[in-house]
Design an enzyme around this catalytic site. Sequence first.
Site, PDB file in Angstrom:
ATOM      1  N   HIS A  18       9.836  13.707   0.810  1.00 21.53           N
ATOM      2  CA  HIS A  18       8.963  12.563   0.513  1.00 21.53           C
ATOM      3  C   HIS A  18       8.211  12.891  -0.770  1.00 21.53           C
ATOM      4  CE1 HIS A  18       7.181   8.839   1.931  1.00 21.53           C
ATOM      5  NE2 HIS A  18       5.975   9.301   1.679  1.00 21.53           N
ATOM      6  N   LYS A 163       7.060   0.049   0.113  1.00 18.83           N
ATOM      7  CA  LYS A 163       6.162   0.606  -0.906  1.00 18.83           C
ATOM      8  C   LYS A 163       6.914   1.726  -1.607  1.00 18.83           C
ATOM      9  CE  LYS A 163       2.037   3.540  -0.520  1.00 18.83           C
ATOM     10  NZ  LYS A 163       0.634   3.546  -0.098  1.00 18.83           N
ATOM     11  N   LYS A 165       6.849   4.952  -4.171  1.00 17.47           N
ATOM     12  CA  LYS A 165       5.964   5.952  -4.751  1.00 17.47           C
ATOM     13  C   LYS A 165       6.458   6.256  -6.155  1.00 17.47           C
ATOM     14  CE  LYS A 165       3.070   7.503  -1.832  1.00 17.47           C
ATOM     15  NZ  LYS A 165       1.686   7.013  -1.860  1.00 17.47           N
ATOM     16  N   ASP A 193       2.952   2.384  -5.477  1.00 21.29           N
ATOM     17  CA  ASP A 193       1.770   3.238  -5.422  1.00 21.29           C
ATOM     18  C   ASP A 193       1.930   4.305  -6.494  1.00 21.29           C
ATOM     19  OD1 ASP A 193      -0.449   4.681  -4.831  1.00 21.29           O
ATOM     20  OD2 ASP A 193       0.086   5.129  -2.755  1.00 21.29           O
ATOM     21  N   GLU A 219      -0.797  -0.308  -6.430  1.00 25.60           N
ATOM     22  CA  GLU A 219      -1.809   0.515  -5.769  1.00 25.60           C
ATOM     23  C   GLU A 219      -2.258   1.684  -6.649  1.00 25.60           C
ATOM     24  OE1 GLU A 219      -0.536   1.606  -1.855  1.00 25.60           O
ATOM     25  OE2 GLU A 219      -1.959   3.252  -1.671  1.00 25.60           O
ATOM     26  N   ASP A 244      -7.115   2.607  -3.752  1.00 25.87           N
ATOM     27  CA  ASP A 244      -6.819   3.503  -2.633  1.00 25.87           C
ATOM     28  C   ASP A 244      -7.688   4.767  -2.721  1.00 25.87           C
ATOM     29  OD1 ASP A 244      -5.813   4.873  -0.514  1.00 25.87           O
ATOM     30  OD2 ASP A 244      -3.884   5.356  -1.414  1.00 25.87           O
ATOM     31  N   LYS A 268      -8.481   3.832   4.861  1.00 24.74           N
ATOM     32  CA  LYS A 268      -7.888   4.934   5.623  1.00 24.74           C
ATOM     33  C   LYS A 268      -8.990   5.572   6.447  1.00 24.74           C
ATOM     34  CE  LYS A 268      -4.417   5.924   2.145  1.00 24.74           C
ATOM     35  NZ  LYS A 268      -4.019   6.770   1.030  1.00 24.74           N
ATOM     36  N   GLU A 322       0.528   0.199   6.539  1.00 29.02           N
ATOM     37  CA  GLU A 322       1.624   1.150   6.263  1.00 29.02           C
ATOM     38  C   GLU A 322       1.552   2.288   7.285  1.00 29.02           C
ATOM     39  OE1 GLU A 322       0.961   2.720   2.303  1.00 29.02           O
ATOM     40  OE2 GLU A 322      -0.847   3.760   2.952  1.00 29.02           O
TER      41      GLU A 322
END
Length: 388
Positions: A18, A163, A165, A193, A219, A244, A268, A322
């Site tokens: 990831h 989304k 990255k 993002d 984002e 964020d 978050k 998410e």
Amino acid sequence: MIRSITTLLVPIPTIRTHKLACTVMNEQTLVLVHIQTEDGLEGWGEATTIGGLNYAEESPHSIKTNIDTYFTPLLLKEAPTSTAKAMQLLNQHIIGNRFAKCAIETALLDIEGKRLGIPVSELLGGRVRNELEVAWTLASGNTDQDISEAKQMIEQKKHRIFKLKIGSNPINEDISHVLAIKQAIPEYRVTVDVNQAWTELEAMSAIKRLQAGGVDLIEQPISMRNQAGLKRLKEHFEVAIMADEIVQDLQNAFRLAVDHCADVFAVKINQAGGLKAACLIGQMAQLAGIELYGGTMLEGPIGTAASAHVFSTYPSLNFDTELFGPLLLTEDILARPLDYSNFGLSVPTGPGLGIEVDRDKIYHYAGLSLSAVSNTNSQPYLAAENSL
Ligand code: MUC
Ligand code: MG
């Protein structure tokens, strides 16, 4: 009355690499907190972050050390008799450490809900929805792999918001990657993002191209230190700009909301410093006319369930959530996995967090035996009242 607080570092491999602008992950270290009361109730909390110290100021190890060294002795000595008093005590004596505070509050609310026989969402003001739509993050680092992953998710009715990255590659490469994915699934929502990777000038030209390509949400394109720049981007573009990393504690979220620095806030629970703070940030955003998005620090199922309880209380959640963290892990640590179906997650309905952990699995991944953890920090805890 709290009898013991145990902290566990639980590393679990991810299902694939990831890649974020700030780190590359092949495993996620869950930081779990287990609280037991004198009268036999127990609660679980989680304080997971991303990439050690790459994402935020607290690392898994600092969270564990600070809870063990400072939080637990304070809570056992002062014996607060409710979650609210416990959090007030922590906030009076401990600066920052929002992730650690979030884990403690989560475990205490889990206990409080179990004691009252109601879900945590009802302790937070009450849920207005039972289902949350959940975006999937495409971050394998490979465009073709991301496209086939997205198509598989759509076909299996798991996710239909994606989304991406970006921010670690040259901008032209990143933009081609995003536009190729958007073109492959044109009718689905695609967001990006950037995790703060661009300068304001870079963001100006990149967002122009992403907006023209039909991207739905941008984002945290620039540094969290450039609040005025985020506002300039928000005012310049029609495409929604989401804050964020910059959304942190209550005071800072308040200033951002008053100044209307973004179209959307990613909330978050760990960044906010707890579940009640995350609810308050949601309320402040809505009062300021800012839209909401339910964010994740890639928590496992405990933090994800806690987040789901919070997001279930938001009057509107137009940019969805998410909360896919547990699905990125190769192992589940619950006896019954969270219910992901029909593109979303069902908010648990049982008392407290409404989840049952698989203790054996947790201890196995923590590299511990049950007897090694059962007495950690266990001390008598006496208080006049008994709401804990
Ligand atoms: C972030 O910055 O939003 C959320 C999804 C993901 O892959 O990373 C997180 C953190
Ligand atoms: Mg983000």
